[in-house]
Design a protein around this motif. Structure first.
Motif, PDB file in Angstrom:
ATOM      1  N   VAL A  63       4.982  41.911  28.393  1.00 10.63           N
ATOM      2  CA  VAL A  63       5.455  40.541  28.157  1.00 10.63           C
ATOM      3  C   VAL A  63       4.358  39.759  27.436  1.00 10.63           C
ATOM      4  O   VAL A  63       3.192  39.799  27.847  1.00 10.63           O
ATOM      5  N   VAL A  87       9.851  35.858  35.588  1.00  8.19           N
ATOM      6  CA  VAL A  87       9.196  37.093  35.148  1.00  8.19           C
ATOM      7  C   VAL A  87       8.431  37.623  36.352  1.00  8.19           C
ATOM      8  O   VAL A  87       7.480  36.983  36.821  1.00  8.19           O
ATOM      9  N   VAL A 109      14.129  31.657  29.869  1.00 10.31           N
ATOM     10  CA  VAL A 109      13.537  32.643  30.775  1.00 10.31           C
ATOM     11  C   VAL A 109      13.335  31.956  32.121  1.00 10.31           C
ATOM     12  O   VAL A 109      12.550  31.022  32.248  1.00 10.31           O
ATOM     13  N   GLN A 161       5.409  47.539  34.435  1.00 14.02           N
ATOM     14  CA  GLN A 161       6.643  46.950  33.928  1.00 14.02           C
ATOM     15  C   GLN A 161       6.996  45.639  34.634  1.00 14.02           C
ATOM     16  O   GLN A 161       6.549  45.367  35.747  1.00 14.02           O
ATOM     17  N   TRP A 162       7.862  44.863  33.939  1.00 15.63           N
ATOM     18  CA  TRP A 162       8.254  43.535  34.422  1.00 15.63           C
ATOM     19  C   TRP A 162       9.770  43.406  34.488  1.00 15.63           C
ATOM     20  O   TRP A 162      10.485  43.899  33.616  1.00 15.63           O
ATOM     21  N   ILE A 181       3.595  35.826  26.423  1.00 16.06           N
ATOM     22  CA  ILE A 181       4.003  34.434  26.621  1.00 16.06           C
ATOM     23  C   ILE A 181       3.456  33.626  25.444  1.00 16.06           C
ATOM     24  O   ILE A 181       2.250  33.440  25.314  1.00 16.06           O
ATOM     25  N   THR A 235      16.844  36.103  32.419  1.00 21.17           N
ATOM     26  CA  THR A 235      17.136  35.060  31.429  1.00 21.17           C
ATOM     27  C   THR A 235      18.459  34.381  31.765  1.00 21.17           C
ATOM     28  O   THR A 235      19.293  34.943  32.487  1.00 21.17           O
ATOM     29  N   PHE A 284      11.119  45.231  31.104  1.00 19.60           N
ATOM     30  CA  PHE A 284      10.287  45.301  29.896  1.00 19.60           C
ATOM     31  C   PHE A 284       8.954  45.960  30.228  1.00 19.60           C
ATOM     32  O   PHE A 284       8.398  45.778  31.308  1.00 19.60           O
ATOM     33  N   THR A 335      -0.467  44.415  30.884  1.00 19.44           N
ATOM     34  CA  THR A 335       0.787  44.397  30.131  1.00 19.44           C
ATOM     35  C   THR A 335       1.347  42.983  29.993  1.00 19.44           C
ATOM     36  O   THR A 335       2.532  42.816  29.698  1.00 19.44           O
ATOM     37  N   MET A 336       0.519  41.977  30.212  1.00 17.95           N
ATOM     38  CA  MET A 336       0.933  40.602  29.965  1.00 17.95           C
ATOM     39  C   MET A 336      -0.155  39.899  29.159  1.00 17.95           C
ATOM     40  O   MET A 336      -1.348  40.000  29.474  1.00 17.95           O
ATOM     41  N   VAL A 365      12.520  40.735  33.970  1.00 17.01           N
ATOM     42  CA  VAL A 365      12.674  39.446  33.295  1.00 17.01           C
ATOM     43  C   VAL A 365      14.118  38.972  33.437  1.00 17.01           C
ATOM     44  O   VAL A 365      15.055  39.686  33.044  1.00 17.01           O
TER      45      VAL A 365
END
Length: 425
Positions: free
Chosen positions: A36, A6, A3, A17-18, A38, A22, A33, A258-259, A20
């Motif tokens: 998230v 983010v 990753v 929303q995020w 971690i 990769t 997403f 949302t994290m 991301v």
């Protein structure tokens, strides 16, 4: 898959929303997403504080981090200095003591070294991590609690006699678990020294003036640092080595919850049940069935908890936490916390095992979301399963501890002293 970044979406304040990104085999891909988690924990980035040791750049031997240690064969006949008295440092030193010519552990502040085998041969966590002991530890006067704690830590051997005594022995820092270290010190194959004052080309000079000559290897068992290079620094802020996360999980300054950070806590309890309960709560918050308090309330909670941690664990252990207290706190947030007093009225047999016995993760599956019908039986039969692997030569029936009577006998002494005091005065 790595990753690499983010980032919040442009409409994050509305959607949460995020973006991301990769990377795999040199190719980058991006995806959106809704949330998230971690889950990288706190053993990712090795801490190699070479700048803290004057003269190390002139040292001609080899320097490695404990993460790079794989097997003892390459150290056969070598003279090895291990810096750090944590679990990794002690495990490496005791293993090397069977093959290396000489092994010395350098410790800045000392540590409690505990045995995995506890009273009557039971696993230490089954005997120590109990609600009753936690209740006593958190409610007894500080002087009595500190005395009891140090007595427990010194139950196996006097740490002063082995050069292991922590500088501040009353702090509830995470102890080291190593059954072999005291024996290796007795044999002379491992020696304990204070912090390194400076290095020369071939030796280390310690703070007490003693010298370890002709060193072949220096192994830095100096732990890890937590970092999130794929995140903007404004998302998870740190201050004075303190990560500001609500309940050790949620960044309090985000517009949308949302994290979640899973596994960035450290306690005497098992990691997997802790992460499991964190994830159960985080999933409900992200789904919207649980809500977080206001930013101000979250920051006040973080400050209050950090003040308590500094008192109990010291400045270097800011992610340390009390296992049972923390687990109960998370369980209460999802409705899975057990009402122990009520349990004594409705199911005394189970209550005795829950309160005096091991705080096993089954306790957080008795009620609430994620309730497991087999949890009660699993708690009542946990001693059988713990001891069965040792009964490869059957010489009698399994001998379980009589938890209630054990503590009744222990409490009889202070009760007797109080009675004598009241009679005489």
């Amino acid at each position: 898959t790595l990753v690499s970044s983010v980032n919040k979406r442009p409409d994050f304040s509305i959607t949460g929303q995020w973006d991301v990104t990769t990377e795999k085999d040199g190719k980058k891909e991006s995806a959106i997403f809704d949330a998230v988690m971690i889950c990288s924990g706190h053993h990712v980035y090795p801490n190699l504080p070479k700048e803290s040791f004057p003269g190390l750049k002139h040292f001609k031997g080899k320097c490695v981090h404990s993460r790079d240690y794989k097997e003892p064969g390459v150290f056969k006949g070598k003279r090895v200095l291990v810096i750090g008295l944590g679990n990794s440092g002690c495990d490496i030193a005791t293993e090397l003591s069977h093959t290396a010519e000489q092994v010395i552990i350098s410790s800045r502040s000392g540590s409690w070294v505990m045995s995995r085998v506890w009273d009557d041969g039971y696993p230490w966590d089954m005997m120590v991590l109990t609600r009753f002991k936690t209740f006593l530890k958190n409610n007894l006067p500080t002087a009595i609690s500190d005395w009891w704690y140090m007595k427990q830590m010194n139950a196996r051997f006097k740490h002063e006699n082995y050069g292991l005594m922590p500088l501040n022995g009353t702090l509830r820092k995470e102890p080291v678990f190593n059954d072999e270290l005291p024996a290796r010190i007795l044999c002379g194959t491992v020696s304990i020294k204070p912090d390194v004052k400076e290095f020369t080309e071939t030796s280390a000079i310690f703070q007490d003036g003693t010298i370890f000559d002709a060193i072949d290897y220096v192994i830095f068992a100096t732990g890890y640092g937590s970092a999130y290079p794929f995140l903007d620094d404004s998302i998870i802020k740190s201050r004075n080595n303190e990560v500001t996360l609500f309940k050790g999980i949620f960044p309090p300054l985000l517009e949308k919850s949302t994290m979640a950070v899973i596994g960035l806590v450290q306690s005497l309890g098992a990691t997997i049940p802790t992460a499991d309960l964190q994830a159960r709560w985080a999933a409900q918050v992200i789904k919207g069935t649980c809500t977080l308090p206001s930013e101000k309330d979250m920051m006040n909670d973080i400050d209050e908890k950090m003040g308590r941690k500094l008192k109990w664990f010291g400045k270097s252990e800011t992610i340390q936490t009390d296992y049972i207290v923390y687990m109960d706190e998370l369980a209460s947030l999802i409705g899975a916390k057990l009402n122990v007093p009520w349990l004594f009225l409705t199911d005394p047999k189970l209550a005795v095992e829950v309160f005096f016995g091991p705080c096993s993760p089954y306790q957080f599956r008795l009620v609430g979301p994620g309730r497991w019908p087999g949890a009660r039986n699993a708690i009542l039969t946990q001693w059988d399963r713990a001891l069965k692997p040792m009964k490869t030569r059957v010489v009698g029936s399994l001998q379980k501890p009589f938890l209630f009577f054990h503590w009744l006998k222990l409490l009889a002494i202070p009760i007797l002293l109080i009675t004598v005091f009241l009679v005489l005065f």
